[in-house]
Design an enzyme around this catalytic site. Structure first.
Site: not given
Ligand code: DX5
Ligand code: ZN
Length: 232
Positions: A7, A32, A34, A36, A65, A67, A136, A174
């Site tokens: 990640s 990965h 992330d 956000m 991913h 979020m 998660m 994760d």
């Protein structure tokens, strides 16, 4: 074979392109990413423009991913930017079935994630639409948190449902994955293991990858039946 997905949340953001090149050179097949938004989680990272800028630096599978609240607003942007798989949160949208169908129609892997407080039962009716389910094992938002062991029960539950033959998703985990927890999550059924702080704390990514893969593989014999082979 379980796959390690480093990640980049724990990578050097000032050198992200070079970090991805180093992961490629180390033999990683997944990365990965992330995303956000400061709303769904109390942290901000990057969006589609950064992913687009990173795409020429790597041939790895971009495991994205999201979020973010109402993630479907941005699916097209992330697909155009070069995401190969897009995972959004059950808790972030009012119409997860429509969102999964939209992703499948766009030709990327369609992933659905649940936070530690969300039971598998809340997504059971959606599993037939999932190419990937992400459990998660920490509250989303930050790297470096401790693994929450209740994720193991959810992984087993999802692995059992898949073994019954009705579903065909990749099972990803994760949060808090490190040499101490790898064996447990693989044994519980996880196929893709996201690793942020534990991976990037290592100087030599090739030796880190080899070590973590070996730890994952030595527990795979005991894995729940029906595991996915890895990348499609
Ligand atoms: C947290 C992110 C994770 C994070 C994991 O919300 O989704 O991908 O990078 O970091 P570690 O492996 O340090 O728990
Ligand atoms: Zn993540």
């Amino acid at each position: 074979m379980p796959e390690i997905a480093p990640s980049v949340l724990s990578a050097d953001f000032a050198r992200l392109g070079q970090e991805l090149e180093a992961l490629d050179a180390a033999g990683c097949r997944l990365v990965h990413l992330d995303v956000m938004d400061g709303m769904f989680v109390p942290n901000l990272t990057f969006g589609a423009p950064v992913i687009k800028a990173l795409r020429p630096h790597s041939s790895m599978f971009f495991d994205t991913h999201l979020m973010i609240e109402a993630p479907e607003r941005y699916f097209e942007d992330f697909v155009k930017a070069g995401a190969d798989g897009i995972t959004f949160h059950r808790e972030a949208t009012g119409n997860p079935a429509q969102a999964l169908e939209k992703l499948r129609g766009m030709g990327v892997l369609a992933g659905l994630s649940i936070k530690p407080g969300t039971p598998v039962e809340e997504i059971e009716s959606l599993l037939g639409l999932c190419d990937l389910v992400l459990v998660m094992s920490v509250e989303p938002g930050f790297g470096g948190q401790a693994f929450q062991p209740q994720a193991l029960g959810k992984l087993r539950q999802l692995a059992d449902l898949r073994a019954q033959g009705r579903y065909d998703y990749i099972l990803e985990v994760d949060g808090g994955i490190n040499p101490q927890t790898i064996g447990q999550v693989v044994q519980a059924g996880a196929d893709w293991l996201v690793m942020g702080s534990a991976f990037f704390s290592r100087e030599d990514y090739a030796s880190a990858l080899a070590e973590f893969r070996a730890l994952a593989e030595c527990r795979e014999e005991e894995k729940a039946p029906g595991g996915k082979a890895g990348l499609q």
